[in-house]
Design a protein around this motif. Structure first.
Motif, PDB file in Angstrom:
ATOM      1  N   ASN A 151      49.126 128.206  29.617  1.00 18.60           N
ATOM      2  CA  ASN A 151      49.637 126.794  28.548  1.00 18.60           C
ATOM      3  C   ASN A 151      48.241 127.000  27.855  1.00 18.60           C
ATOM      4  O   ASN A 151      47.607 127.087  28.552  1.00 18.60           O
ATOM      5  N   CYS A 152      48.771 126.262  26.524  1.00 21.10           N
ATOM      6  CA  CYS A 152      47.299 125.875  25.418  1.00 21.10           C
ATOM      7  C   CYS A 152      46.400 125.210  26.355  1.00 21.10           C
ATOM      8  O   CYS A 152      45.716 124.969  26.437  1.00 21.10           O
ATOM      9  N   ILE A 153      46.535 124.086  26.944  1.00 23.20           N
ATOM     10  CA  ILE A 153      46.432 123.438  27.789  1.00 23.20           C
ATOM     11  C   ILE A 153      45.268 123.760  29.076  1.00 23.20           C
ATOM     12  O   ILE A 153      43.936 123.565  29.371  1.00 23.20           O
TER      13      ILE A 153
ATOM     14  N   CYS B 147      49.185 126.480  34.612  1.00 24.13           N
ATOM     15  CA  CYS B 147      49.676 125.184  33.776  1.00 24.13           C
ATOM     16  C   CYS B 147      49.975 123.987  33.627  1.00 24.13           C
ATOM     17  O   CYS B 147      49.454 123.534  34.791  1.00 24.13           O
TER      18      CYS B 147
ATOM     19  N   GLU C 199      51.308 120.551  31.923  1.00 21.21           N
ATOM     20  CA  GLU C 199      52.000 119.429  31.771  1.00 21.21           C
ATOM     21  C   GLU C 199      51.511 118.690  30.373  1.00 21.21           C
ATOM     22  O   GLU C 199      49.769 118.250  30.793  1.00 21.21           O
ATOM     23  N   PRO C 200      51.574 118.146  29.011  1.00 20.72           N
ATOM     24  CA  PRO C 200      51.111 117.378  28.016  1.00 20.72           C
ATOM     25  C   PRO C 200      50.766 116.114  28.574  1.00 20.72           C
ATOM     26  O   PRO C 200      49.972 115.895  27.861  1.00 20.72           O
TER      27      PRO C 200
ATOM     28  N   HIS D 151      49.487 115.590  30.477  1.00 16.21           N
ATOM     29  CA  HIS D 151      48.326 114.508  31.463  1.00 16.21           C
ATOM     30  C   HIS D 151      47.658 114.843  30.412  1.00 16.21           C
ATOM     31  O   HIS D 151      45.861 114.411  30.491  1.00 16.21           O
TER      32      HIS D 151
ATOM     33  N   SER E  84      51.625 117.713  21.610  1.00 13.17           N
ATOM     34  CA  SER E  84      52.539 118.875  22.356  1.00 13.17           C
ATOM     35  C   SER E  84      51.628 120.053  22.336  1.00 13.17           C
ATOM     36  O   SER E  84      52.323 121.238  23.068  1.00 13.17           O
ATOM     37  N   HIS E  85      50.422 119.491  21.952  1.00 16.94           N
ATOM     38  CA  HIS E  85      49.436 121.284  21.952  1.00 16.94           C
ATOM     39  C   HIS E  85      48.103 121.190  21.710  1.00 16.94           C
ATOM     40  O   HIS E  85      47.476 119.705  20.937  1.00 16.94           O
TER      41      HIS E  85
ATOM     42  N   TRP F  44      50.531 129.985  22.192  1.00 21.42           N
ATOM     43  CA  TRP F  44      51.306 129.401  22.338  1.00 21.42           C
ATOM     44  C   TRP F  44      52.384 129.204  22.765  1.00 21.42           C
ATOM     45  O   TRP F  44      53.089 130.414  23.207  1.00 21.42           O
ATOM     46  N   GLY F  45      52.584 127.858  23.832  1.00 19.70           N
ATOM     47  CA  GLY F  45      53.554 127.798  24.710  1.00 19.70           C
ATOM     48  C   GLY F  45      53.125 129.213  25.401  1.00 19.70           C
ATOM     49  O   GLY F  45      51.625 128.499  26.398  1.00 19.70           O
TER      50      GLY F  45
ATOM     51  N   ASN G 100      60.333 129.966  24.668  1.00 19.74           N
ATOM     52  CA  ASN G 100      59.080 129.754  25.156  1.00 19.74           C
ATOM     53  C   ASN G 100      57.591 128.869  24.638  1.00 19.74           C
ATOM     54  O   ASN G 100      57.044 129.203  25.675  1.00 19.74           O
ATOM     55  N   LEU G 101      57.698 129.070  22.931  1.00 23.98           N
ATOM     56  CA  LEU G 101      56.715 128.600  22.622  1.00 23.98           C
ATOM     57  C   LEU G 101      56.210 127.390  22.561  1.00 23.98           C
ATOM     58  O   LEU G 101      55.428 126.711  22.143  1.00 23.98           O
ATOM     59  N   ALA G 102      57.250 126.394  23.020  1.00 26.97           N
ATOM     60  CA  ALA G 102      57.145 124.929  23.847  1.00 26.97           C
ATOM     61  C   ALA G 102      56.091 125.242  25.202  1.00 26.97           C
ATOM     62  O   ALA G 102      55.582 126.020  26.026  1.00 26.97           O
ATOM     63  N   ALA G 103      54.951 124.376  25.426  1.00 30.22           N
ATOM     64  CA  ALA G 103      54.408 123.628  25.863  1.00 30.22           C
ATOM     65  C   ALA G 103      54.276 123.018  27.084  1.00 30.22           C
ATOM     66  O   ALA G 103      54.056 123.480  28.396  1.00 30.22           O
ATOM     67  N   GLY G 104      55.456 122.455  26.786  1.00 29.82           N
ATOM     68  CA  GLY G 104      55.836 121.730  28.349  1.00 29.82           C
ATOM     69  C   GLY G 104      57.154 121.530  27.933  1.00 29.82           C
ATOM     70  O   GLY G 104      57.362 121.982  27.311  1.00 29.82           O
TER      71      GLY G 104
END
Lengths: 169, 178
Positions: free
Chosen positions: A63-65, A75, A77-78, A80, A114-115, A139-140, B20-24
């Motif tokens: 994911n983005c993070i 991946c 989680e936001p 963290h 969130s991102h 993006w997600g 699925n665009l959600a990061a968490g």
């Protein structure tokens, strides 16, 4: 005794060893790749709804993070992100001091992170009295895109603050 | 839209692409619960016959053969069905979650399952609400009743208006008085 799955915990077989600069463990998990048809549908959805988004890479395993802090390997989680920013010495940067490579953190309506995106370019738009900022972000789990910093899906939140770990002598 | 249309759309790639665009997990959960198709399905599932159809479909999806090198293509749909069942009948959802937790290569569906299982355990202990559930979960972990709580349940309480939770405010007030 019930055993509850804690995704990303040290017991999770999909987790990799990942820690902050202060050696605090960063919970994470590697997600299986999504079926190719799903990834193509995801790319079509993103590019149709956000014309400024240009695809860089189409994968759903991070994911983005994970892109920003774990070299696209896993991946995170936001929740963290705050710990990582603190431990890795990231400080808030005002828009006029932002340079390529700095981070942009997005927040949801409740103020939660969130991102996260990485700044690619940041130029003043004198005519409109604003900054033109292009970032790169996953993006997600729907692929990695180059895009205008404000042009993101609502699930990713809104751009909030810039951060940088840059050191000065 | 007929029930079949709603379910077919939830099982489609487009629905998966949107959520699925959600990061968490929190954003994913919010994205599903605010989705019109999910709301429509959850409303229809108040009717027992629709609930049964959804449970049967959930069971079929869980047993469907998959390409093991990829994530389960029904992951988002199974997560949505589980969340809808949880909304109308948490006891039935706990049984369904148990089955889905064994389905291979799931991401969101396995996270929804573990949260439903956790909330079922807490309900059995008579802990009703989410904040209470969180503190009870911490006590259960501390007391060795369970091995580990799902990560989301151990998150620190959110700050309200930058002033902190009531514990923080009490502590600050105590310091000021001292």
């Amino acid at each position: 005794m019930p055993e509850l799955l804690d995704l990303g915990s040290p017991r999770d077989r999909n987790a990799i060893y990942l820690a902050t600069s202060r050696n605090r463990r960063i919970p994470n998990a590697r997600r299986p790749e999504r079926v190719p048809e799903a990834l193509v549908a995801a790319m079509q959805f993103v590019t149709e709804s956000h014309p400024s988004a240009r695809l860089r890479s189409l994968t759903g395993t991070y994911n983005c993070i994970g892109m920003a802090f774990a070299n696209r390997r896993t991946c995170i989680e936001p929740d963290h992100v705050r710990m990582i920013l603190e431990d890795d010495g990231h400080a808030e940067v005002s828009p006029k001091h932002v340079v390529s490579g700095d981070l942009l953190v997005y927040r949801d309506r409740e103020g939660a992170i969130s991102h996260v995106a990485v700044v690619i370019s940041h130029e003043p738009d004198v005519a409109n009295g604003r900054w033109n900022t292009t970032v790169i972000s996953q993006w997600g789990y729907d692929g990695e895109y180059l895009h205008d910093h404000a042009d993101v899906n609502q699930l990713l939140g809104r751009p909030d603050r810039f951060y940088s770990e840059r050191k000065h002598t | 839209m007929t029930l079949q249309d709603v379910m077919e759309t939830i099982e489609g790639h487009r629905f998966a692409a949107e959520v699925n665009l959600a990061a968490g997990f929190e954003a994913f959960s919010g994205g599903i619960q605010n989705h019109l198709l999910f709301r429509d399905l959850a409303d229809r599932m108040k009717d027992q016959s629709v609930l049964k159809i959804a449970l049967r479909r959930l069971s079929e999806l869980a047993r469907k053969p998959i390409r093991m090198q990829y994530e389960n293509p029904s992951d988002s749909a199974m997560a949505a069905y589980l969340m809808a069942v949880q909304r109308v009948d948490p006891e039935v959802a706990a049984v369904a979650a148990e089955a889905i937790s064994k389905t291979p290569n799931c991401w969101w569906a396995s996270q929804v399952s573990s949260r439903i299982a956790a909330s079922a355990s807490l309900r059995r202990l008579g802990v009703p609400s989410a904040p209470l559930a969180r503190s009870a979960m911490r006590n259960m972990v501390a007391g060795g009743e369970i091995d580990r709580a799902p990560h989301a349940m151990l998150k620190p309480a959110k700050q309200v208006n930058g002033r902190g939770c009531h514990h923080t405010r009490k502590r600050r007030a105590g310091k000021r008085a001292a």
